[in-house]
Design an enzyme around this catalytic site. Structure first.
Site, PDB file in Angstrom:
ATOM      1  CB  CYS A  88      -1.495   0.368   1.211  1.00  0.00           C
ATOM      2  SG  CYS A  88      -2.858  -1.554   0.958  1.00  0.00           S
ATOM      3  CB  CYS A 213     -13.312  -2.408   5.339  1.00  0.00           C
ATOM      4  SG  CYS A 213     -14.036  -3.594   6.637  1.00  0.00           S
ATOM      5  CE  LYS A 340     -15.365   4.105   6.259  1.00  0.00           C
ATOM      6  NZ  LYS A 340     -16.078   3.538   4.867  1.00  0.00           N
ATOM      7  CG  HIS A 344      -6.775   2.189   0.015  1.00  0.00           C
ATOM      8  ND1 HIS A 344      -5.299   2.150  -0.859  1.00  0.00           N
ATOM      9  CD2 HIS A 344      -6.153   0.669   0.369  1.00  0.00           C
ATOM     10  CE1 HIS A 344      -4.849   1.382  -0.502  1.00  0.00           C
ATOM     11  NE2 HIS A 344      -4.838   0.493   0.337  1.00  0.00           N
TER      12      HIS A 344
END
Lengths: 400, 481
Positions: A88, A213, A340, A344
């Site tokens: 990431c 998530c 959030k 992402h």
């Protein structure tokens, strides 16, 4: 003797596509969307770019390997293009390559772009994929939420936190990010939610529910960097400079040795301390204006604020519930909605965070503009808490 | 047979889940009303990640508790449900047990007498060295069949040879008759069985008495001297009728465990023998009669050593490690007997690179890590450099098996996203006592009952099934201790 990166390189321009479920766009379209904004912002042509770094993490889902997809899509003029992948932290890694190239004096103008097209799998969540060679034989059948959920279990045990109290603080984090994302036209998720929504959501990996998530999104973000002198020569004012670029990578101590207790990120702690030193920051809680941290899951954001040394260990719950990190708080965290809600797309995320800090530092963040920021800090965390890549980047007003 | 030859130790393993027979009946009596009469008690039900190899491994670990694993030179695995037709199944068990390569192994199959015949053979050559006989079974049955009610999954292990036996073999006799009460043809998933009354009258009640009579004659022993009769049979009252006809006291007939675990096929004679030995007194004479295209009859006498408590969990321990399962659909799904929508996450290719497996077989199949000679740090897996940051010595590690090291939960989650045949999938970091840790899949856990600090023990299980190639990949998982 190394002197670090502080104020050696500035941002000439940036771009960011709209993040989200971009059903009608290929990865290449998203790259062009970010690149067009970036070129216009920088005020240069593509032929002035001398070297490029291309970040994608799950390339088998979209563009494939190597630097070729970037050069082909953007018609770059036979320049070096390096493809990078580092979980990431991929987007930040691309940025780091470009910044170091300029700082070394090898090139005057360098380019970094990150992209990910995740929504062509046919199911929700990140794409299911192999772990590589021997890892497939012995790694647990682990998912991203399942690995980070364990932070909560270990944090509760270590600090003797009531599961309900932790869950409420996690809910506050998500509610705050949705409030922020609602003000961001490029964000993936723009709906506001309540604490009850979070608490009542379906469980994904105990204790992380759906609203703990982050979004799984398509998107791209990019940056053109150069030296302060060249930027001034091109007529740029209010320069945004790189203050620190740090990365720490697990070496097995957490996963295989006995010191780590599972309740924090050892890599983030190491990278943050080095970053503060590189940027010349002694009291980050007093000096940093804004944070955009890797809130892949609500509990990750909570723990990260301790690992960055902003909240005291075991005290992040109190800061979160006090609103310290809200948009109206002392140091807003995820003012753009964060992973959030902004979303992402893995390879783009690190650059997206820097993009928001860049806009904020230049006073161009529109409805979500924070008053007079000086230093912005971004953070990525890839892999699992027990073995991961953590990056910490600080940008700020040139000379500050 | 000389006094120091015989059975040295016994072990057992039953899957923790016990499917309630009334749940099977509730789902099937609309079609097969006769099942109502069988809807009593429970049957051992393998978890989705258990097969004959994993269960045999666990029974062997139980049998070998506190023993030197270098003592025996032969290992047998008897089953009619070996996961592999051509890959030495016993060799997988041997690797999981971290046995040296100087070992003779044998898969025994072909009939429900596989276990008893393996044991008889091992005893016949007991003077040549010790043999670990394992037997395990995981039989499938059609939905709504009597077999689905009768069968149970499980395993037993018996170590025979020279030493301090808990029981000596008095005599053995085998009858071989091609009496096909049931069969399972090549590539068939299920058994095909003939009428039970015929099996009882023409099979059990004619073939077994012949074997017992010949056995007792060889032993020079009167039938009423038998104190324990182990007669695996799912048909009611067969054991009692046989005892009566042979002149064996009625009180000698032992429980077949039908109501608590079901018929574990090739493993069942050994399981019943192990159970009998757990309760035996010195001097007890135990007769085991195993039926299947003939009959193996074995007569044992318990020695004084039987009075010394063994460190094994045994059949009683296996029976006590139990969780009621009333979800019949879960049973069908675990055994792949229903076309369940498993989701796209289940579609990933599970190919196993065999050269990688071979190179790392001790680590993967044996859970062998390392212990650093320079600093003493235990670690899994064993890297070329020691993981201790104050050491980092190169090639400094001795092999250290972690399979029998007690562990505890350091962190965990219950994951509903990742694909698991039994969601939510529990896993987490486990810390081994004395050092070393690993992120491990958990198995046999109760939903909502896991917590940090909970004691765990490692168990050998199926990691992945590769349906495209028929390969089963094994690894170790953490289960509540």
């Amino acid at each position: 003797m190394a002197t670090g990166i502080r104020d050696k390189v500035v941002v000439l321009g940036m771009g960011c596509s709209k993040f989200g479920e971009r059903w009608d766009r290929n990865a290449e379209d998203l790259m062009v969307e970010a690149f067009e904004e970036c070129l216009q912002d920088a005020g240069i042509g593509r032929n002035q770019i001398e070297a490029a770094w291309f970040g994608t993490a799950i390339e088998e889902q979209h563009v494939g390997k190597s630097g070729v997809p970037l050069a082909m899509t953007l018609r770059l003029p036979y320049i070096p293009v390096t493809r990078v992948e580092n979980y990431c932290a991929t987007g930040t890694e691309a940025f780091r390559g470009a910044v170091y190239a300029v700082a070394s004096g090898a090139v005057d103008i360098a380019f970094a772009l990150g992209v990910e097209k995740l929504k062509d799998t046919g199911y929700g969540g990140l794409p299911q994929r192999g772990r590589g060679g021997l890892n497939n034989f012995y790694w647990a059948n682990i998912s991203a939420p399942g690995s980070f959920a364990q932070l909560a279990a270990a944090y509760r045990a270590k600090h003797r936190v009531d599961p309900g109290d932790l869950k409420r603080a996690m809910a506050h984090i998500s509610v705050k990010s949705h409030d922020n994302g609602a003000k961001n036209p490029k964000a993936h998720l723009r709906n506001r939610i309540t604490e009850q929504d979070v608490l009542n959501a379906p469980m994904i990996a105990e204790p992380l529910g759906l609203y703990d998530c982050c979004g799984v999104s398509d998107g791209s973000a990019c940056a053109i960097v150069t030296t302060p002198d060249i930027a001034r020569g091109l007529g740029k004012k209010d320069l945004v400079a790189v203050k620190a670029l740090q990365l720490a990578v697990s070496n097995g101590q957490e996963a295989q040795f006995d010191g780590w207790d599972g309740s924090y990120l050892a890599t983030t702690r190491a990278a943050a301390q080095r970053a503060y030193k590189e940027a010349g920051i002694e009291h980050p809680r007093k000096r940093v204006s804004l944070f955009d941290v890797h809130d892949c899951f609500s509990v990750t954001e909570l723990v990260t604020m301790e690992d960055l040394g902003i909240s005291e260990e075991g005290k992040a719950i109190a800061d979160v519930l006090d609103g310290f990190y809200d948009a109206s708080g002392k140091i807003p965290c995820q003012i753009d909605g964060g992973l959030k809600c902004f979303g992402h797309p893995i390879g783009a995320s690190g650059l997206r965070m820097i993009y928001e800090m860049y806009l904020q530092l230049q006073g161009r963040a529109g409805e979500r503009q924070h008053a007079d920021p000086v230093l912005g800090m971004t953070h990525n965390l890839g892999g699992f808490p027990s073995q991961n890549v953590s990056s910490v980047t600080i940008v700020g007003r040139y000379g500050a | 047979m000389s006094d120091d030859l015989g059975i040295l130790s016994c072990g057992a393993y039953l899957p923790r889940l016990r499917l309630q027979r009334k749940s099977i009946a509730a789902a099937n009596t609309w079609f097969a009303p006769a099942l109502r009469g069988l809807a009593r008690g429970e049957r051992a039900m393998a978890n989705w990640d258990e097969d004959a190899v994993t269960m045999a491994t666990e029974a062997a670990r139980d049998c070998l508790a506190g023993r030197d694993r270098a003592s025996f030179g032969r290992l047998m695995l008897a089953s009619t449900t070996h996961p592999y037709d051509d890959r030495q199944n016993a060799g997988i068990v041997a690797n999981a047990l971290n046995l040296a390569s100087a070992l003779a192994v044998l898969d025994v199959s072909g009939s429900l007498r596989a276990g008893s015949s393996a044991l008889a053979n091992a005893l016949a050559s007991a003077a040549d060295g010790q043999t670990l006989v394992t037997a395990a079974e995981h039989r499938l049955a059609k939905a709504g069949s009597p077999q689905e009610m009768h069968y149970g999954d499980g395993a037993a292990a018996i170590l025979v040879g020279r030493g301090r036996p808990i029981a000596r073999l008095v005599a053995a006799h085998s009858e071989t008759v091609d009496f096909v009460d049931h069969f399972r043809g090549h590539d068939a998933e299920h058994d095909y069985a003939w009428e039970e009354r015929w099996i009882r009258d023409e099979g059990y009640l004619k073939i077994v008495p012949r074997a017992i009579a010949a056995l007792l004659k060889k032993a020079g022993m009167a039938a009423d001297a038998v104190t324990q009769l182990c007669m695996p049979c799912t048909l009611s009252r067969v054991g009692a009728t046989l005892a009566m006809r042979a002149g064996i006291p009625g009180g000698a007939v032992r429980d077949t465990l039908a109501s608590v675990c079901g018929d574990t096929g090739a493993a069942h004679p050994l399981l019943l023998l192990a159970h009998a030995l757990e309760e035996a007194k010195p001097g007890d004479r135990i007769l085991v009669a195993a039926f299947g295209q003939g009959c193996d009859a074995l007569l044992f006498e318990a020695t004084d050593a039987i009075a010394t408590p063994a460190p094994c969990r045994g059949v009683k321990g296996a029976l006590a490690r139990r969780k009621e399962e009333s979800n019949y659909m879960k049973f069908l799904a675990f055994n792949d007997q229903v076309a369940l929508e498993r989701g796209m996450r289940a579609e990933t290719d599970k190919a196993t690179p065999l050269s990688t497996l071979y190179r790392n077989r001790d680590m993967v199949t044996g859970l062998v890590g390392g212990r650093c000679r320079a600093c003493g740090t235990p670690q899994f897996p064993s890297g070329r450099y020691c993981v201790n940051p104050r050491c980092n010595a190169l090639d400094s590690q001795d092999a250290r098996p972690f399979s029998d090291v007690p562990a505890s939960v350091m962190s965990y989650t219950a994951d509903a996203l990742t694909y698991s045949p039994d969601p939510p999938h529990y896993y987490g970091m486990v810390q081994f006592d004395g050092g070393g840790r690993m992120m491990a899949d958990f198995t046999d856990v109760d939903d909502g009952k896991v917590e940090v600090g909970m004691p765990m023990r490692m168990m050998f299980r199926v990691k992945e099934y590769d349906p495209a190639r028929g390969f089963v990949r094994y690894f170790w998982k953490a289960a509540p201790a």
